[in-house]
Design an enzyme around this catalytic site. Structure first.
Site, PDB file in Angstrom:
ATOM      1  N   ASP A 141       1.148  -0.930   0.309  1.00  0.00           N
ATOM      2  CA  ASP A 141       0.004   0.274   0.135  1.00  0.00           C
ATOM      3  C   ASP A 141       0.528   1.063   0.090  1.00  0.00           C
ATOM      4  O   ASP A 141       2.030   1.294   0.510  1.00  0.00           O
ATOM      5  CB  ASP A 141      -0.812  -0.696   1.268  1.00  0.00           C
ATOM      6  CG  ASP A 141      -2.035   1.987   1.340  1.00  0.00           C
ATOM      7  OD1 ASP A 141      -2.837   1.187  -0.358  1.00  0.00           O
ATOM      8  OD2 ASP A 141      -2.002   1.762   2.617  1.00  0.00           O
ATOM      9  N   GLU A 165       0.787   6.138   0.578  1.00  0.00           N
ATOM     10  CA  GLU A 165      -0.350   6.942   0.667  1.00  0.00           C
ATOM     11  C   GLU A 165       0.508   8.203  -0.083  1.00  0.00           C
ATOM     12  O   GLU A 165       2.002   7.541  -0.457  1.00  0.00           O
ATOM     13  CB  GLU A 165       0.243   7.416   2.691  1.00  0.00           C
ATOM     14  CG  GLU A 165      -0.776   6.457   3.225  1.00  0.00           C
ATOM     15  CD  GLU A 165      -1.815   6.397   2.590  1.00  0.00           C
ATOM     16  OE1 GLU A 165      -2.934   7.203   2.286  1.00  0.00           O
ATOM     17  OE2 GLU A 165      -2.459   5.448   3.836  1.00  0.00           O
ATOM     18  N   HIS A 212      -5.470   6.676   7.476  1.00  0.00           N
ATOM     19  CA  HIS A 212      -4.580   5.579   7.187  1.00  0.00           C
ATOM     20  C   HIS A 212      -3.023   6.174   6.829  1.00  0.00           C
ATOM     21  O   HIS A 212      -2.837   6.706   7.245  1.00  0.00           O
ATOM     22  CB  HIS A 212      -5.435   6.041   5.059  1.00  0.00           C
ATOM     23  CG  HIS A 212      -7.044   5.464   5.103  1.00  0.00           C
ATOM     24  ND1 HIS A 212      -6.992   4.457   3.966  1.00  0.00           N
ATOM     25  CD2 HIS A 212      -7.761   6.192   5.183  1.00  0.00           C
ATOM     26  CE1 HIS A 212      -7.888   4.675   3.789  1.00  0.00           C
ATOM     27  NE2 HIS A 212      -8.328   5.481   4.456  1.00  0.00           N
ATOM     28  N   ASP A 253      -2.241  -0.652   7.190  1.00  0.00           N
ATOM     29  CA  ASP A 253      -3.820  -0.797   5.957  1.00  0.00           C
ATOM     30  C   ASP A 253      -2.820  -2.132   4.883  1.00  0.00           C
ATOM     31  O   ASP A 253      -3.149  -2.746   4.861  1.00  0.00           O
ATOM     32  CB  ASP A 253      -3.618   0.294   4.660  1.00  0.00           C
ATOM     33  CG  ASP A 253      -4.308   0.667   5.197  1.00  0.00           C
ATOM     34  OD1 ASP A 253      -5.259   1.745   6.371  1.00  0.00           O
ATOM     35  OD2 ASP A 253      -4.534   2.551   4.064  1.00  0.00           O
ATOM     36  N   HIS A 257      -4.112  10.981   5.741  1.00  0.00           N
ATOM     37  CA  HIS A 257      -2.920  10.392   5.744  1.00  0.00           C
ATOM     38  C   HIS A 257      -2.655  10.640   7.207  1.00  0.00           C
ATOM     39  O   HIS A 257      -1.630  10.191   8.320  1.00  0.00           O
ATOM     40  CB  HIS A 257      -2.047   9.654   4.781  1.00  0.00           C
ATOM     41  CG  HIS A 257      -1.611  11.441   4.252  1.00  0.00           C
ATOM     42  ND1 HIS A 257      -0.604  12.353   4.660  1.00  0.00           N
ATOM     43  CD2 HIS A 257      -2.030  10.959   2.989  1.00  0.00           C
ATOM     44  CE1 HIS A 257      -0.520  12.855   3.840  1.00  0.00           C
ATOM     45  NE2 HIS A 257      -1.290  12.879   2.554  1.00  0.00           N
TER      46      HIS A 257
END
Length: 245
Positions: A7, A9, A152, A157, A57
């Site tokens: 994942d 950001e 997040h 995640d 985030h």
């Protein structure tokens, strides 16, 4: 079988508008087991995050200002994903950003650096059509706690997605988790175990339920123009001619 659950950001929604990756998190699964060999890095994007992205985030420009840039970690990242299949939720988003970062440092796109890229969102949509398939929704569906997920984060995640992915793919490719040992084999691929009928609970119909069932069968008789199958089975067969009753 080596899966890399990954994942990112980012500072915004579009790399074509100059937005950058600011966090990469990945969890390694080897033959469905978490190895503990994670990859996690915060990155200095040399720009601010959009307000909407920052709200998601919480990674401020000040926090990221002393972090390495992508070119500083590119080789470590490439080495980590080599030989693995990437599992990414909504993969098109992350791959666009990572391909842009790789292109900036003269590296080939993500698809050429790993064995395959699988979009877990598309898999979830095929398994659960018409339902919400966000990571939060899948955690709820599969009983995975995400109570600690207030913002997040790429590594968090990835860890949640790893649990979701294992639950979604449970039993596929013959890799059953916690499968009981068969009692004995028949030699033809069937598994036969002992069965004790005495452990079964027998629930008998009440008089009211039997009466209601009789009314229903009478209605079937009328609709079919003769005794229905259940009536025929309940009626003893007449003895054949020449035999004792």
């Amino acid at each position: 079988m080596r899966w890399i659950i990954l994942d990112t950001e980012t500072t915004g929604l579009e790399p074509s508008q100059g937005h950058r990756v600011i966090e990469i998190g990945a969890v390694e699964l080897e033959n469905r087991n978490v190895t503990g060999r994670h990859f996690h890095v915060y990155l200095n994007p040399d720009r601010d995050s959009d307000p909407g992205a920052l709200a998601v985030h919480g990674l401020t420009t000040e926090f990221l200002s002393d972090k390495p840039r992508f070119e500083d970690v590119a080789q470590d990242f490439v080495d980590y994903i080599a030989g693995g299949e990437l599992i990414i939720h909504n993969a098109s988003f992350d791959t666009r950003f990572l391909d842009a970062e790789l292109a900036r440092v003269g590296r080939p796109p993500l698809a050429q650096l790993c064995t395959a890229i699988t979009d877990s969102l598309m898999v979830a949509r095929e398994m659960h059509p018409g339902k919400r398939n966000s990571l939060d929704s899948l955690c709820e569906r599969y009983g995975i706690s995400n109570a600690h997920r207030t913002l997040h984060g790429a590594l968090l995640d990835s860890q949640l997605l790893a649990e979701v992915w294992l639950a979604m793919t449970r039993g596929q490719d013959g890799l059953l988790i916690d499968a009981p040992e068969p009692a004995r084999g028949t030699g033809d691929g069937l598994v036969v175990g002992g069965f004790d009928a005495s452990v079964l609970t027998v629930l008998r119909a009440s008089e009211t339920e039997m009466a209601a069932h009789g009314e229903y069968l009478e209605a079937l008789d009328k609709a079919s123009g003769g005794p229905c199958l259940w009536r025929k089975l309940d009626t003893p067969a007449a003895p054949a001619e020449g035999t004792a009753a």
